[in-house]
Scaffold this active site. Structure first.
Site, PDB file in Angstrom:
ATOM      1  N   GLY A 316      10.617 -63.034 -70.995  1.00  0.00           N
ATOM      2  CA  GLY A 316       9.197 -62.838 -70.729  1.00  0.00           C
ATOM      3  C   GLY A 316       8.358 -63.734 -71.618  1.00  0.00           C
ATOM      4  O   GLY A 316       8.790 -64.813 -72.019  1.00  0.00           O
ATOM      5  N   GLU A 317       7.137 -63.304 -71.907  1.00  0.00           N
ATOM      6  CA  GLU A 317       6.183 -64.031 -72.758  1.00  0.00           C
ATOM      7  C   GLU A 317       5.652 -65.306 -72.108  1.00  0.00           C
ATOM      8  O   GLU A 317       4.805 -65.985 -72.670  1.00  0.00           O
ATOM      9  CB  GLU A 317       6.794 -64.428 -74.109  1.00  0.00           C
TER      10      GLU A 317
END
Length: 351
Positions: A316-317
């Site tokens: 993610g991120e």
């Protein structure tokens, strides 16, 4: 309850004129037709989206949206909720994967906290909105009120507006929120009429028993929610504050003519919500990678998306999109810089 204009207004279409010009240029460059594969498609799409003969993705705005999830009360994560707030601090200190990549790629990084259980101190580079201290437990009640989901959508739209004002040529959205793979899987199940067992995955590192329990929790949420597939209702019932903000950012970028490089499972689900609300948004999306989360494949299929990379990533991120960004830059460099057969004095194939 005021929705951003991008929720109700159809976004513009990429330029067919510049798409054709880009295709014509690709046809005369010193290479066999199609020999650069997907890089040719990327360059042509960017030329149409940006309305130019010289597509570029040098100015990139990365927006990471964070929020906590009440469904963590069901024991669906291997990590405690305070990690969300701790990671927001890590973003600003440069220690997170997306922080490293943003610096490496010379991209602007903006972090927006939509609402965490653990308070986040005032930090440089963090827009600390705190709409609510996380969502409610979606297994037993709607995750957000309509007012909260509208606030989150507007927060994402505001980031898109800032990206446009800064002259961004590309937007990357990222997520941070312990429990958000459960929310994203529930959203995808509701929108696609899919089975929780098909879309539930390990998230932060669950074992097989944990994944099975996660699917059961999602199943309870879907029974509570019912068959309604209207995007705003589904988002409020099963979504997360950060997922709603990502949806708003994607819609807002399309409305302002900014291409979006979509990250993994969470951001792809936000893109699915955006496309279900405004189908024309799909023309503004590039897909960076195939996540290790099992539900991502089903979401990508629904979006008719073919990611550039498959590295088994599931952090993610926005990290997967950041890893793929150099491919887009290479596509632009090749499109803009290669010589034509005529310019180089190279014989083309006979007609």
């Amino acid at each position: 309850m005021t929705l951003p204009a991008s929720w109700t207004h159809t976004p513009p279409c990429p330029s067919e004129h510049y798409r054709q010009r880009a295709l014509e240029r690709q046809a005369v460059l010193t290479k066999p037709p199609g020999s650069l594969g997907r890089l040719e498609e990327v360059a042509v799409s960017l030329a149409a989206q940006q309305g130019t003969d010289q597509p570029a993705v040098d100015q990139v705005h990365i927006g990471v949206f964070a929020g906590d999830h009440g469904v963590c009360a069901e024991g669906i994560s291997a990590f405690p909720q305070q990690v969300t707030a701790q990671m927001i601090t890590n973003f600003t200190h440069g220690g997170a994967a997306i922080s490293v990549m943003a610096s490496h790629l010379d991209a602007t990084l903006e972090v927006v906290n939509l609402g965490t259980v653990t308070p986040v101190p005032d930090l440089h580079g963090v827009n600390n909105l705190q709409i609510a201290p996380g969502t409610a437990n979606l297994a037993v009640e709607p995750a957000m009120t309509k007012h909260q989901v509208c606030e989150a959508l507007r927060a994402g739209d505001n980031v898109a507006d800032q990206a446009a004002s800064a002259g961004a040529q590309l937007f990357i959205g990222g997520d941070m929120g312990i429990g958000n793979t459960t929310s994203a899987a529930a959203l995808a199940c509701a929108l696609l009429a899919a089975s929780p067992a098909e879309l539930a995955g390990p998230g932060t590192g669950l074992d097989a028993h944990g994944v099975s329990h996660k699917a059961d929790v999602i199943g309870r949420a879907l029974v509570r929610h019912g068959d309604n597939r209207e995007p705003l209702t589904v988002l409020a019932s099963l979504g997360g504050l950060e997922i709603a903000a990502l949806t708003g950012a994607i819609l807002g970028c399309a409305a302002r003519g900014i291409p979006v490089l979509v990250d993994g499972f969470i951001v792809s689900v936000a893109a699915l919500v955006a496309v279900r609300q405004q189908p024309a948004v799909r023309e503004w999306l590039h897909f960076s990678h195939r996540s290790g989360e099992p539900g991502h494949r089903r979401v990508l299929d629904a979006l008719e998306a073919h990611p550039l990379l498959d590295l088994g990533m599931r952090l993610g991120e926005g990290s997967g999109a950041a890893i793929a960004l150099p491919l887009l830059r290479s596509a632009c460099a090749l499109h803009n810089g290669m010589a034509s057969f005529a310019d180089a004095g190279v014989s083309n194939k006979e007609a």
